[in-house]
Scaffold this motif. Structure first.
Motif, short mmCIF file in Angstrom:
data_model
loop_
_atom_site.label_atom_id
_atom_site.label_comp_id
_atom_site.label_asym_id
_atom_site.label_seq_id
_atom_site.Cartn_x
_atom_site.Cartn_y
_atom_site.Cartn_z
N ASN A 263 37.79 -14.38 -44.33
CA ASN A 263 38.47 -13.08 -44.25
C ASN A 263 38.77 -12.65 -42.81
OD1 ASN A 263 38.37 -12.44 -47.16
ND2 ASN A 263 36.15 -12.38 -46.83
N ALA A 264 38.49 -13.52 -41.83
CA ALA A 264 38.68 -13.15 -40.43
C ALA A 264 40.17 -13.03 -40.12
CB ALA A 264 38.04 -14.19 -39.52
N LYS A 265 40.60 -11.85 -39.67
CA LYS A 265 42.02 -11.59 -39.44
C LYS A 265 42.42 -11.83 -37.99
CE LYS A 265 42.70 -8.22 -43.16
NZ LYS A 265 43.21 -6.88 -43.50
N ASP A 266 43.70 -12.22 -37.82
CA ASP A 266 44.25 -12.39 -36.49
C ASP A 266 44.91 -11.09 -36.02
OD1 ASP A 266 46.63 -12.22 -37.86
OD2 ASP A 266 47.26 -14.28 -37.46
N ASP A 267 45.69 -11.19 -34.98
CA ASP A 267 46.29 -9.99 -34.38
C ASP A 267 47.36 -9.34 -35.26
OD1 ASP A 267 44.65 -10.40 -32.23
OD2 ASP A 267 46.20 -11.22 -30.92
N ILE A 268 47.86 -10.06 -36.27
CA ILE A 268 48.87 -9.48 -37.17
C ILE A 268 48.31 -9.33 -38.60
CG2 ILE A 268 50.85 -10.22 -35.82
CD1 ILE A 268 51.24 -12.51 -37.84
N ASN A 269 47.00 -9.29 -38.69
CA ASN A 269 46.31 -9.01 -39.96
C ASN A 269 46.43 -10.11 -41.01
OD1 ASN A 269 44.97 -6.68 -39.38
ND2 ASN A 269 46.38 -5.30 -40.43
N ASP A 270 46.65 -11.34 -40.57
CA ASP A 270 46.55 -12.48 -41.48
C ASP A 270 45.12 -13.00 -41.46
OD1 ASP A 270 49.07 -12.76 -42.63
OD2 ASP A 270 49.84 -13.97 -40.97
#
Length: 225
Positions: free
Chosen positions: A90-97
């Motif tokens: 569930n770890a998100k990147d800078d654009i919420n993926d």
């Protein structure tokens, strides 16, 4: 002979030091080697770094973890190693993926199934405020939609555009066989066929406007107005 022996003993040591140095630099905040290896599907390198104790959820400049990078490239075996080692699905990147959201949106079914088996947050949302089910429906990923419905994804979740999975399958779909089947799956799973968008247009009205006859028929049989 002496030089050859030194080389035999030195190379593994240098390799180990390189892995550890790259993995733990900046307090675990940067891990380019792990991320590049995962994205390229270099399974042996990923395994070596996991064994060496590299931080699984370190990020690159885009906020991606190694698992998200592997998911972007649909590198199933690299993703499997990372997930089984405990990487955060569930770890998100800078654009919420996140690995879960991206696998669902892109129809990467093997990785999606692994994320679902390892704690995927069905309520997490992307940058558009949508669950994994909504882009899966939009893009015509029939089996992914089936999987997410079975997993318990919220059928009637509304994203920031005011659209549900059913609305996106109609508005952004092509009315072809894949989207027809997705509409049928959503309706059979209990989707609200009269839940309108922000402008008050219902799924039936959108389908009629686009002349999607088979979708119109499915909706009308389900009581759509």
């Amino acid at each position: 002979m002496r030089n050859r022996l030194m080389t035999l003993f030195t190379l593994p040591l240098l390799t180990g030091l390189l892995i550890l140095t790259t993995s733990f630099c900046l307090g675990g905040q940067a891990n380019p080697l792990m991320i590049l290896a995962a994205e390229s599907g270099k399974v042996a390198t990923v395994q070596e770094m996991i064994t060496a104790g590299a931080p699984l959820d370190a990020r690159d400049a885009r906020g991606r973890t190694a698992l998200l990078a592997a998911t972007h490239a649909n590198q199933v075996e690299a993703a499997r190693l990372l997930i089984e080692a405990g990487a955060d699905v569930n770890a998100k990147d800078d654009i919420n993926d996140s690995p879960y959201l991206y696998a669902g949106a892109r129809g990467h079914r093997e990785i999606l199934q692994m994320t679902l088996s390892h704690g995927a947050d069905l309520e997490s949302t992307n940058r558009y405020g949508g669950t994994a089910l909504i882009p899966a429906a939009e893009r015509g990923h029939v089996e992914t939609v089936r999987t997410l419905i079975k997993a318990g994804s919220d059928i009637d979740h509304v994203n920031n555009l005011g659209w549900t999975a059913l609305l996106e399958a109609i508005i952004l779909g092509d009315g072809g066989l894949h989207h027809i089947e997705i509409v049928r799956l959503l309706v059979n799973a209990g989707a609200d066929v009269n839940l309108a968008d922000n402008q008050g247009f219902t799924p039936l009205q959108h389908a009629q406007q686009r002349r999607y006859a088979e979708i119109v028929d499915i909706l009308e049989q389900a009581g759509a107005q």
